[in-house]
Design a protein around this motif. Sequence first.
Motif, PDB file in Angstrom:
ATOM      1  N   ASN A 137       0.800  -1.294  -0.030  1.00 32.36           N
ATOM      2  CA  ASN A 137       0.056  -0.103  -0.058  1.00 32.36           C
ATOM      3  C   ASN A 137       0.949   1.208   0.025  1.00 32.36           C
ATOM      4  N   VAL A 138       2.235   1.024  -0.065  1.00 36.70           N
ATOM      5  CA  VAL A 138       3.089   2.477  -0.139  1.00 36.70           C
ATOM      6  C   VAL A 138       4.028   2.404  -1.391  1.00 36.70           C
ATOM      7  N   GLU A 139       4.061   3.213  -2.231  1.00 27.69           N
ATOM      8  CA  GLU A 139       5.081   3.150  -3.662  1.00 27.69           C
ATOM      9  C   GLU A 139       6.177   2.899  -3.103  1.00 27.69           C
ATOM     10  N   GLY A 140       6.932   2.365  -4.196  1.00 26.45           N
ATOM     11  CA  GLY A 140       8.458   2.462  -4.059  1.00 26.45           C
ATOM     12  C   GLY A 140       8.943   0.985  -4.258  1.00 26.45           C
ATOM     13  N   ASP A 141      10.045   0.672  -3.720  1.00 27.56           N
ATOM     14  CA  ASP A 141      10.620  -0.576  -3.979  1.00 27.56           C
ATOM     15  C   ASP A 141      10.731  -1.452  -2.780  1.00 27.56           C
ATOM     16  N   TRP A 142      10.126  -2.553  -2.962  1.00 28.23           N
ATOM     17  CA  TRP A 142       9.772  -3.896  -1.985  1.00 28.23           C
ATOM     18  C   TRP A 142      10.399  -4.977  -2.079  1.00 28.23           C
ATOM     19  N   GLN A 143      10.671  -6.018  -1.522  1.00 27.43           N
ATOM     20  CA  GLN A 143      11.219  -7.213  -1.392  1.00 27.43           C
ATOM     21  C   GLN A 143      10.423  -8.259  -0.809  1.00 27.43           C
ATOM     22  N   MET A 144      10.222  -9.262  -1.433  1.00 34.23           N
ATOM     23  CA  MET A 144       9.614 -10.430  -0.776  1.00 34.23           C
ATOM     24  C   MET A 144      10.720 -11.472  -0.441  1.00 34.23           C
ATOM     25  N   LYS A 145      11.146 -11.767   0.826  1.00 33.94           N
ATOM     26  CA  LYS A 145      12.009 -12.719   1.148  1.00 33.94           C
ATOM     27  C   LYS A 145      11.366 -14.010   1.608  1.00 33.94           C
ATOM     28  N   ILE A 146      11.390 -14.961   0.829  1.00 41.04           N
ATOM     29  CA  ILE A 146      10.799 -16.319   1.188  1.00 41.04           C
ATOM     30  C   ILE A 146      11.706 -17.402   1.836  1.00 41.04           C
ATOM     31  N   ILE A 147      11.323 -18.134   2.904  1.00 43.68           N
ATOM     32  CA  ILE A 147      11.997 -18.791   3.718  1.00 43.68           C
ATOM     33  C   ILE A 147      11.447 -20.357   3.875  1.00 43.68           C
ATOM     34  N   ALA A 148      12.138 -21.131   4.137  1.00 42.39           N
ATOM     35  CA  ALA A 148      11.939 -22.669   4.170  1.00 42.39           C
ATOM     36  C   ALA A 148      12.858 -23.266   4.976  1.00 42.39           C
ATOM     37  N   GLY A 149      13.034 -23.072   6.257  1.00 38.50           N
ATOM     38  CA  GLY A 149      13.882 -23.728   7.229  1.00 38.50           C
ATOM     39  C   GLY A 149      15.502 -23.030   6.777  1.00 38.50           C
ATOM     40  N   GLU A 150      16.437 -23.913   6.488  1.00 42.34           N
ATOM     41  CA  GLU A 150      17.590 -23.746   6.011  1.00 42.34           C
ATOM     42  C   GLU A 150      17.775 -23.867   4.550  1.00 42.34           C
ATOM     43  N   ALA A 151      16.638 -24.181   3.929  1.00 45.18           N
ATOM     44  CA  ALA A 151      16.543 -24.385   2.269  1.00 45.18           C
ATOM     45  C   ALA A 151      16.943 -23.067   1.775  1.00 45.18           C
ATOM     46  N   HIS A 152      17.460 -23.173   0.632  1.00 46.19           N
ATOM     47  CA  HIS A 152      17.914 -21.945  -0.246  1.00 46.19           C
ATOM     48  C   HIS A 152      16.800 -21.943  -1.207  1.00 46.19           C
ATOM     49  N   ILE A 153      16.125 -20.725  -1.205  1.00 43.46           N
ATOM     50  CA  ILE A 153      15.107 -20.387  -2.322  1.00 43.46           C
ATOM     51  C   ILE A 153      15.518 -19.667  -3.391  1.00 43.46           C
ATOM     52  N   LYS A 154      15.769 -20.370  -4.588  1.00 40.14           N
ATOM     53  CA  LYS A 154      16.128 -19.858  -5.767  1.00 40.14           C
ATOM     54  C   LYS A 154      15.221 -18.551  -6.242  1.00 40.14           C
ATOM     55  N   GLY A 155      15.771 -17.731  -6.289  1.00 38.84           N
ATOM     56  CA  GLY A 155      14.738 -16.351  -6.906  1.00 38.84           C
ATOM     57  C   GLY A 155      14.280 -15.449  -5.947  1.00 38.84           C
ATOM     58  N   SER A 156      14.821 -15.734  -4.570  1.00 42.37           N
ATOM     59  CA  SER A 156      14.470 -14.868  -3.572  1.00 42.37           C
ATOM     60  C   SER A 156      15.519 -14.096  -3.082  1.00 42.37           C
ATOM     61  N   PRO A 157      15.473 -13.017  -2.531  1.00 43.07           N
ATOM     62  CA  PRO A 157      14.192 -12.314  -2.581  1.00 43.07           C
ATOM     63  C   PRO A 157      13.603 -11.610  -3.811  1.00 43.07           C
ATOM     64  N   VAL A 158      12.378 -11.352  -4.035  1.00 42.71           N
ATOM     65  CA  VAL A 158      11.534 -11.279  -5.190  1.00 42.71           C
ATOM     66  C   VAL A 158      11.422  -9.793  -5.225  1.00 42.71           C
ATOM     67  N   ASN A 159      12.091  -9.066  -6.066  1.00 40.86           N
ATOM     68  CA  ASN A 159      12.043  -7.423  -6.119  1.00 40.86           C
ATOM     69  C   ASN A 159      10.853  -7.079  -6.814  1.00 40.86           C
ATOM     70  N   ILE A 160      10.053  -6.103  -5.870  1.00 38.51           N
ATOM     71  CA  ILE A 160       8.636  -5.628  -6.244  1.00 38.51           C
ATOM     72  C   ILE A 160       8.686  -4.207  -6.447  1.00 38.51           C
ATOM     73  N   LYS A 161       8.267  -3.689  -7.598  1.00 39.31           N
ATOM     74  CA  LYS A 161       8.284  -1.999  -7.915  1.00 39.31           C
ATOM     75  C   LYS A 161       6.900  -1.733  -7.761  1.00 39.31           C
ATOM     76  N   VAL A 162       6.601  -0.832  -6.861  1.00 35.56           N
ATOM     77  CA  VAL A 162       5.058  -0.473  -6.425  1.00 35.56           C
ATOM     78  C   VAL A 162       5.049   0.903  -7.331  1.00 35.56           C
TER      79      VAL A 162
END
Length: 436
Positions: A137-162
């Motif tokens: 709900n706020v303009e600008g650059d955001w990041q979505m960090k995805i976590i699954a225990g110790e596992a590596h998430i390929k493609g995380s963090p997701v860069n989001i431009k609002v």
Amino acid sequence: MASISTMMNKPQETGTLKSHKTTINTVRDEVLGNDFDKSFYKKNITPTFIPSTLLDVVMNTECIGKITTVDGMYKVDQDDEAITVTKGQTFVVTVSSLSESDACKLSATLSNSSHEKSATEVEYQGNGEYKITGRCNVEGDWQMKIIAGEAHIKGSPVNIKVESLGLVHTIGNISDYKEHMKGNKVTDVVLDTDGCLLVSSSSKDILKFNQSGSFVAKIQVPQDVKVYRMHLMCDGHMVYSDILGKCVVMCDDKFKEIISFGKGILKYPMELTVNKKTRVLYVADREAHCVFKFNVDDGRLLGKIGSEGSEVGQMNEPIDVTLTKEGHMIITDFDNSRIQMFDANDKFMRTLVGCGLKEDGKVWAPCGVTMDMDENIIVSSNHKLQLFDKNGVFIKRIDHEDDGLNVPAGISVISNRPRRVAVANYNANNVKIFNY
């Protein structure tokens, strides 16, 4: 040692031990003489592998352990690694897993550089696929960090431009780019297969612009026509209404005519759309006060919807028609100032939006209607652009009063992320592009 001591203290066992020693020595000599021990050890240092694509199943069945892959277990869909949305727009990020596990093991945080956070929701879809829903709900650059225990998430963090809501670009006076019938004003805009915009203005000139508003090309239709409204089909062909010949024309990707139909039937063809499943073409006719149905492949007349009048189910100068996912028709009833819905069997269902001159949530002389990917309805009318849900419930006004909309006509959704719509602004003779 204890056992041997016990035996040694028993004279009767001594002979037995000596005989065992003799036997052992005999066996040792035999083994060493044949190099048996060397071949034995050689065989046992080479493991035997059983090829299997279901290693985890094999290991669990044989009770010999469990395989856990860390790197590469989870992967963000390539199209979701960097996304652009509008302020307040709900978006979904898809994550796939190599193993089917519980969705509770996957979590996501959404934040910006100011450490503001927004809620997310993780849903397991089955077959190793997860959907993560978020909204900023706020303009600008955001990041979505995805976590699954110790596992590596390929493609995380997701860069989001609002991006901000409202007017993004204005494509200037359309007549400046035309060669024929420069006095005729803009009537329609559609999204081309390459992401550019095609703009018609009741002439044989179709203008092409990119989404930033820059002029790309001028396309001259080979036939002597006045292209009013356009519809691009999934096979690359286009159908357009020709108000000069009072017919509908289907053309190829070079705008060369394939077939024309409706002559002698259509009086003033306006907007048109095609049901890609049934191959039925719907044409709103302003002077016939109905919507005609044709077979798009051979031009056969299949029937018509509505009749002149102001009662429910009747029409007075219908201008635009679009289809829902279920095949229901949504029609702009221009002179009755309302939006009506008919089912796939041409039966009147209900009035989605009623008449109102100035109030939001109502329409006055509606000229354009379309549906977006979320099945929301966008309507152009009375110098404004409004958003409704699929049931006709008012959501918001997309434009602002000072954005310069003056009899907005044809409209087209040109992007889903970010949500963006283009409007043929008739009286001002330009095209307006809005984030919503």
